[in-house]
Design an enzyme around this catalytic site. Sequence first.
Site, PDB file in Angstrom:
ATOM      1  N   SER A  57       0.827  -1.195   0.000  1.00 58.12           N
ATOM      2  CA  SER A  57       0.000   0.000   0.000  1.00 58.12           C
ATOM      3  C   SER A  57       0.875   1.263   0.000  1.00 58.12           C
ATOM      4  O   SER A  57       1.721   1.425  -0.866  1.00 58.12           O
ATOM      5  CB  SER A  57      -0.944  -0.068   1.203  1.00 58.12           C
ATOM      6  OG  SER A  57      -2.053   0.748   1.059  1.00 58.12           O
ATOM      7  N   HIS A  93      -7.523  -5.502  -0.841  1.00 62.76           N
ATOM      8  CA  HIS A  93      -6.388  -4.586  -0.890  1.00 62.76           C
ATOM      9  C   HIS A  93      -5.091  -5.347  -0.710  1.00 62.76           C
ATOM     10  O   HIS A  93      -4.878  -6.002   0.320  1.00 62.76           O
ATOM     11  CB  HIS A  93      -6.562  -3.532   0.206  1.00 62.76           C
ATOM     12  CG  HIS A  93      -5.497  -2.483   0.236  1.00 62.76           C
ATOM     13  ND1 HIS A  93      -4.951  -1.950  -0.900  1.00 62.76           N
ATOM     14  CD2 HIS A  93      -4.874  -1.875   1.276  1.00 62.76           C
ATOM     15  CE1 HIS A  93      -4.046  -1.046  -0.572  1.00 62.76           C
ATOM     16  NE2 HIS A  93      -3.976  -0.993   0.743  1.00 62.76           N
ATOM     17  N   ASP A 127      -8.883  -3.641  -6.310  1.00 59.37           N
ATOM     18  CA  ASP A 127      -8.365  -3.080  -5.057  1.00 59.37           C
ATOM     19  C   ASP A 127      -9.066  -1.748  -4.793  1.00 59.37           C
ATOM     20  O   ASP A 127      -9.062  -0.863  -5.643  1.00 59.37           O
ATOM     21  CB  ASP A 127      -6.856  -2.860  -5.191  1.00 59.37           C
ATOM     22  CG  ASP A 127      -6.187  -2.529  -3.869  1.00 59.37           C
ATOM     23  OD1 ASP A 127      -6.733  -1.692  -3.119  1.00 59.37           O
ATOM     24  OD2 ASP A 127      -5.109  -3.083  -3.608  1.00 59.37           O
TER      25      ASP A 127
END
Length: 515
Positions: free
Chosen positions: A229, A484, A456
């Site tokens: 991320s 995610h 995502d």
Amino acid sequence: MDTRRLLRTSALALATAGLLISGCSGGSSSPGASASASTKDGGLAPASALQPYYAQELKWRPCGAPGFECSTMKAPLDYDKPDGKSIKLAVARKKATGPGKRLGSLLVNPGGPGGSAVGYLQAYAGIGYPAPVRARYDMVAVDPRGVARSEPVECLTGKEMDAYTQVDQTPDDAAEATRLAASLKNFAAGCEKRSGAILPHVSTVEAARDMDILRAVLGDEKLTYVGASYGTFLGATYAELFPDRAGRLVLDGAMDPSLPSRQLNRDQTEGFETAFQSFATDCVTQTDCPLGTESAADASTRLKAFFAALDAKPVETGESRKLGESLATTGVIAAMYDEGAWPQLREALAAAMDGDGAPLLALADSYYEREGDGSYANLMYANAAVNCLDLPPAFTAPAAVQSGLPEFEKASPVFGRGFAWASLNCAYWPTPATGAPHRIEAKGADPIVVVGTTRDPATPYKWAQGLAEQLDSGTLLTYEGDGHTAYGRGSDCVDTAINTYLLEGTLPPKDKRCR
């Protein structure tokens, strides 16, 4: 709903579920300048000035579960003044278990900005990463400056944060817009009051430079790294600053550093809409779906109507806080990070529609990292501090948000208004942004694996495509699925490709796609 632009990996599901998106670059100098001026011991400053940091020895002590060790590393508070004050950073590791020859250290970061890498290592990466990887690498984490155990940014008391999370983030008139702006100003003022000295020094560029000190202190010639991320932006920034020291880097759930804050927020709004549509499509096939059993479009209409009803009349939760539209939206968003949370979300929505807001409030609390005693981790505070330093604000005043509402509502009829107004958060930040959107090419770096998930919510797939295209040595690995990030989330195809790269240095085939 507070969309503080937080990105986090979902490897721990809702235990580490995050918020929304981060910014891009940051630091006291442009990353390009830092890279071109770098020296063998760490960047812009003269070698002699940084040498004490690069030569320090860490003193390890047992901590947490058996096998884990912790230490404290020092770094300059201000890299432009390396002879000035220092900052203490929390470091943890779990040594390679064998069998097989040790390959060095593998640094991990779960995202955020604001996620505790040390906590992630101890709760997941150090015990949950594939055994062959843990056998050959010392698993290592450092909480970035301003985060968790590394001189954390603080902003509000628990009660103040409770009030902040309940402010209406879809204002219906000028008075409500004024109250929202006032809450954002109060948040920023609290950060300046409690953490003003560190706020100018928590950029992603500075955190990346800290990682290079850690690399040297650990005795590694090159950095091996898995960032998820926001951690992908941190890793890409490292490769830009120190291309000759970037080893095997995995950037999972990637960000596109070339995009300005407004576009990042809009893209992510679209990403959460895509994720919700995937949830809704599944929900209407389930007998317990509280949003009907007809179509995803009908489910969207029902959820939007439910939010509007909560805006008018919050429901009870069994405690002093009631479930209004903002907290309910946050709870729904939290469950979008991992499809494994969909059954929990169905149950929580059903309960809330029946007058019990406690289950949906619990999802929102997990998102904010609110403890049972009413205290909060510093996740939200560090998140804002890094974001607002890394990129100029998406909007600078309520009038600008009003003009941008159509594009956000087009991106998501359900979440668009809230995401647009949340994008105002950095407008009142006390420390001016030092970064700007830019392409990261990292010419000269070893091959880098960029991972993107097609549905995502927090890091839309096109961001991974964008970063892989920008990086001079980038290779894109695609996971066709929900949730995610992708590594360690159940795809043998993804895990095998990344494990092979980490252990053998062999890249996934070009245009590799996993399901």
